[in-house]
Every structure is written in structure tokens, then in C-alpha cells.
Design a protein around this motif. Structure first.
Motif, short mmCIF file in Angstrom:
data_model
loop_
_atom_site.label_atom_id
_atom_site.label_comp_id
_atom_site.label_asym_id
_atom_site.label_seq_id
_atom_site.Cartn_x
_atom_site.Cartn_y
_atom_site.Cartn_z
N SER A 28 -4.07 7.97 20.11
CA SER A 28 -5.11 8.94 19.73
C SER A 28 -6.22 8.28 18.92
O SER A 28 -7.31 8.85 18.78
N ASN A 29 -5.94 7.10 18.36
CA ASN A 29 -6.95 6.35 17.62
C ASN A 29 -7.65 5.38 18.57
O ASN A 29 -7.00 4.57 19.23
N ILE A 52 -5.46 1.99 12.74
CA ILE A 52 -5.03 3.39 12.69
C ILE A 52 -5.71 4.04 11.48
O ILE A 52 -5.39 3.74 10.33
N THR A 53 -6.69 4.90 11.77
CA THR A 53 -7.44 5.54 10.68
C THR A 53 -7.01 6.98 10.44
O THR A 53 -7.37 7.57 9.43
N SER A 54 -6.22 7.53 11.38
CA SER A 54 -5.79 8.91 11.24
C SER A 54 -4.45 9.12 11.91
O SER A 54 -4.16 8.48 12.93
#
Length: 545
Positions: A97-98, A103-105
Motif C-alpha cells: 500500500s506504500n 514505509i511511511t504509513s
């Protein structure tokens, strides 16, 4: 083409056989996101928030998987139906999903991911799962995360303490392993504390004199004389296999054997001993049994009754490890490796389970198979209830995916080793037997009294109807006792005095340690094998044959 993600390449290959060219199945090769090494990885100041990273050895695989997924492509997550499998599915969804490399979220693009679960890798189960996709089970993910955080808090804080105190950097502590070691240590202390006591048992061997015609005489002797010597001339004894071996149990109604229970750190231990304390006491009793004081010996009671024995429920993870360890001699780690291979090849259902439920489909197939192969009288529909309050009832027990395949030698095409086949046959027998009728035994108890009030007793049983034992086989040999009647006189032909000692509580085997952990609610089915393996590898305990 639809993308399906699973954990292992073996499982991917098996799924490929069922799904065909419209699907691409790829493996993550286990967990692809975890707490970082070399640090606590948990923010204890902010609600114990975990700090996840992609391990270095998984970075290349993550890059490959990202390259396979287009920005708007739907992904099917088909990892195992338990906490670990759900966590892998979740972390894979987060990564995909990133859009960037970092990985920011932790937010998931829910519309892009479908979660399917199945408890057996069969055409029917997979198609049913694809028809009814779901979403990631976040409570299950949270449960796995909580356990992972607890493992890190305990291990990361306590292991360095062991290193400093004991100067042994290979030692470790853990949420489950430390409790397992405590059980072993306390049991060893209890063994050392136990005081052995000598005691003796006495067995007698009897035969019944059957009157016969005296050679050279026109008359018969109808009297029977009790004696510890050989049968008198004019009488013949039953042959050796019809002798009666019985244990001395009482004198003047007072029993020799008594039981004692001591409290242990984990549970209780009961052992038995007799009041015959030494050899001199045993010899005095034997002297009292010999003629002329001891006779005559009379059959004072013959108790016959029918006993039914029901089959055990199908295997859970823990009962499989316990039983396979006892019967096959495999370690719990090896048992789980073999079971993993059997599951991923589609021949058994998911092997990490604490449920004894069986699918309705299997119950029907088992009934048809049993009636066809063994007869309708051997079939009995049964359901089982799981006793554990923590059991996940949505899971099934461990069973074969095809009831008509009793051995992998029938259709394995060389995929499996003999170890796989032996474990599979154990699983097949247990599952099929769970749907069979009870075994019926004729049990007989014979008591023999002496003229001076000594009482001997023996027990035997003869199988009347095999029931489920037709599949599982018998654990012990049948003890057949000769036909005798109350009031019949028997001869005492031999006495045996047996020296014994009270035994301390036994050390834990892998099987009994797993049972203790399960009964105490410590750990989960998936943790027992790695825990036992770790405490041996770290030299916290050792195993003796």
C-alpha cells in the motif's frame, strides 16, 4: 492475471496445481516485516507501539514482490489461517500500500486486497475460499502483535541480565521458554528431594487340577487336594498357558498396597507401595502360604463384565506432538516440520490447531468409507467438544484431506520420505477411528483365597468386538484367563517375591512438557516445538534417552 501471495514456495507450488494459468502464486518466504534486531523495537512510552522494519535478508524479496504488483492491481492474500498467517498478510498489505521504498504509513488500501483462508489445500476448499473472500482480521493481527511485543519485552530485558550474571552470552529468556525451564528445574529438585523406599510384592502361580481316570484302575478319584507340589498321580493340570498368575493383595481383609500423593510445583504425583517392607517380611508370608499352613486355595470370586472403550478425538497440534513423540520417537520440532510438509502438499488439514472439530464433509466421507471397508456395525457418528477455553473453534482438527488414502505409499509419487508416511498414517488412523464404534471387551477378575485368609487377585480381558481398534490396533496384548468357577480348588505351584522401590516423579519428556504447558495455558500450539528446541539449543536443559 491475478496475484496470490502465500508464505512458502511449497505451498505456492501446490496451489498452482489447482488454480491454473489465470493465477500467479508467489511466496513471501515467511515474515517480511518484524521488530528490528539489536534494539528493543517497542516504544514503551507511547502505548508500546512496535517499530517494524523489513529485515535485510528479505529486502530483495520485497522489492521483487513490489515489482510484480501494478498500482491498481488486486492482490489475494492466502497465508495460513492463524495469527502468524494473518500478520504476514497484514504486513504484506501495508508494504504494497506504500508506493515508495520506505514505509511511511500503516494504512492499507483495503479495496485492493482480498483475504482468503482455507484449512486444507484441496480444489474444493480453495474454490470455496475464492468465492467468499474477506478482509484482514485485525483482532487476529493485534493478538499476534501483542504476543510479539511481549516476547521482545521479556527476552530483550531478561536475556542481557543472564549474560551479566552468568557470563554466558548464549543463554536467553522468553515469555514461554522461561516458564518451560522453570517447570524442568522444579521437577529436577523434586526428584532429588524424593526419598526412595523399598517394598516387596508377592505373586502366586496357580493351576486347577482336573480329575482324570487313574491308569490301570476302574475307578476315578473325584477329590482334589490342594498342594504346592506338582499335580498328584491320577489328576492332570491345565497346561502352562492356562495357569493363573495372581498378585497377593490382602490378609484378613487388610490390603497390602496403599497409595500416596505428594504435591508438586505443577500438579500432584501419586505412587503406590505395599506394607511388605523387606525380604524377611516377604519370606515370612511365603512360608505362611506353604502347606500345611496355607492350604487349601479356593476360587472365592469370579467377576465378569463387559467394558466399552471409546476412540480418542482427532489430533490437535499438542496431542499430535505428544502421541507421535511417544509412538514414533520424533522430536516435537521434527513432527512439526513433517506436518508442515504434509499440509503444504495438500494431504492433511492445517496442522496448527487446538480444535477437535471435524468438517461435516469429512464426517460423511468417513461414514461411507468405514461402512464400505469394515461394515456398518463399525461406523458411529461422533462429534467432539474442545475443552480448552482458548481454543479457536473455527479451525478443524488435524485430519487427512482424503479419507480413502490410508497411506502415502498409495499415491505419493516419491514426494514424501518414510517419516512423512509414518506421521500421515498416524493422523489418518486417529481421524478415521474417531468416527468408529467403541471396542468391547469381556473383562474378568478372579480372586483366590487361602485357608488362612490370604487373598490373591488377577485380571484379564478378551476382546469381544474390535470397533475402532480395527484401524488403530491394540496398545497391549490381551490377557486370557482360564475358565474357573467359584468354589473350585486350585494348587499354588510357585510363588515369586519381587523387590521394588518407590519411584520419584518422572523427568519431563518433550511430550509430557507440552502437555503440562497446554494444561497450564502457557503458549500456543505453534510455540511448543520451537520453545522446546530453543531451550535445548541454548543449553538450558538436556535430553537423555
Amino acid at each position: 492475471m491475478k496475484l496470490v501471495l502465500v508464505e512458502s514456495p511449497t505451498k505456492a507450488r501446490t496451489l498452482s496445481r489447482f488454480l491454473g494459468k489465470d493465477y500467479r502464486i508467489e511466496a513471501t518466504y515467511g515474515h517480511i516485516r518484524d521488530l528490528g534486531k539489536g534494539e528493543l523495537g517497542v516504544d514503551v512510552e507511547h502505548n508500546f507501539q512496535p517499530k517494524y522494519v523489513i529485515p535485510r535478508d528479505k529486502a530483495a524479496r520485497v522489492k521483487e514482490l513490489r515489482g510484480l504488483v501494478r498500482s491498481n492491481q488486486h492482490v489475494i492474500l492466502a497465508t495460513d489461517p492463524d495469527r502468524e498467517g494473518e500478520a504476514i498478510a497484514y504486513h504484506m498489505a501495508v508494504i504494497l500500500s506504500n508506493k515508495g521504498a520506505r514505509i511511511t504509513s500503516d494504512k492499507i488500501d483495503a479495496d485492493r486486497f482480498q483475504r482468503i483462508t482455507f484449512h486444507e489445500i484441496t480444489d474444493e476448499a480453495i474454490n470455496e475460499a475464492l468465492k467468499n473472500p474477506g478482509t484482514i482480521n485485525m483482532p487476529l493481527v493485534d493478538a499476534q502483535q501483542a504476543r510479539r511485543v511481549l516476547d521482545r519485552l521479556v527476552g530483550y530485558e531478561l536475556s542481557p541480565l543472564l549474560w551479566r550474571k552468568l557470563s554466558r552470552r548464549w543463554l536467553s529468556a522468553g515469555r514461554v521458554q522461561s516458564v518451560a525451564v522453570r517447570l524442568i528445574v522444579e521437577r529436577e529438585r523434586e526428584i532429588q528431594k524424593f526419598q526412595k523406599e523399598e517394598f516387596w510384592e508377592i505373586e502366586g502361580e496357580f493351576f486347577s487340577v482336573i480329575p482324570s481316570r487313574v491308569e490301570g484302575s476302574n475307578s476315578t478319584d473325584s477329590g482334589v487336594k490342594a498342594s504346592s507340589a506338582a499335580p498328584p498321580a491320577g489328576g492332570s493340570a491345565r497346561n502352562d498357558n492356562e495357569s493363573i498368575k495372581a498378585k497377593l493383595i490382602s490378609k484378613d481383609g487388610v490390603k497390602y498396597e496403599s497409595s500416596e500423593t505428594i504435591k508438586l510445583f505443577d500438579g500432584n504425583y501419586t505412587f503406590s507401595k505395599t506394607s511388605i517392607a523387606n525380604k524377611e517380611a516377604a519370606e515370612a508370608i511365603i512360608q505362611d502360604l506353604n502347606p500345611p499352613v496355607g492350604g487349601p486355595f479356593i476360587v472365592s470370586a469370579v467377576d465378569k463384565k463387559e467394558i466399552k472403550r471409546n476412540p480418542a478425538p482427532p489430533y490437535t497440534t499438542s496431542t499430535l506432538q505428544i502421541d507421535a513423540g511417544r509412538r514414533l520417537g520424533y522430536t516435537s520440532k521434527r513432527i512439526m516440520q513433517l506436518a508442515q510438509g504434509l499440509y503444504e502438499e495438500g494431504v492433511i488439514t492445517y496442522h496448527r490447531t487446538d480444535s477437535v472439530n471435524l468438517a461435516t464433509k469429512f464426517l460423511g466421507a468417513a461414514k461411507n468409507y468405514i461402512e464400505k471397508i469394515y461394515g456398518t456395525e463399525f461406523s458411529q457418528y461422533r462429534t467432539y467438544a474442545t475443552k480448552s477455553k482458548l481454543a479457536q473453534e473455527a479451525h478443524e482438527a488435524i485430519r487427512p484431506t482424503r479419507v480413502d488414502v490410508s497411506s502415502l505409499n498409495q499415491s505419493s509419487n516419491g514426494k514424501f520420505r518414510e517419516e512423512h508416511n509414518r506421521l500421515y498414517e498416524l493422523i489418518w488412523k486417529r481421524a478415521v477411528a474417531s468416527q468408529m464404534a467403541a471396542a468391547i471387551f469381556d473383562s474378568t477378575t478372579i480372586q483366590i483365597s487361602s485357608g488362612n485368609n490370604y487373598l490373591f487377585e488377577t485380571q484379564g480381558s478378551v476382546i469381544k468386538f474390535e470397533g475402532f481398534l480395527k484401524v488403530t490396533g491394540r496398545d497391549a496384548e490381551t490377557i486370557v484367563l482360564p475358565e474357573v468357577t467359584v468354589g473350585e480348588t486350585v494348587n499354588l505351584s510357585k510363588t515369586n517375591e519381587l523387590q521394588k522401590f518407590t519411584a520419584p516423579p518422572p523427568r519431563y519428556s518433550e511430550a509430557s512438557l507440552i502437555k503440562a504447558l497446554e494444561e497450564d495455558g502457557i503458549g500456543r500450539p505453534s510455540t511448543y516445538a520451537p520453545t522446546i528446541s530453543t531451550i535445548q539449543e541454548r543449553l538450558l536443559c538436556g535430553k537423555r534417552s
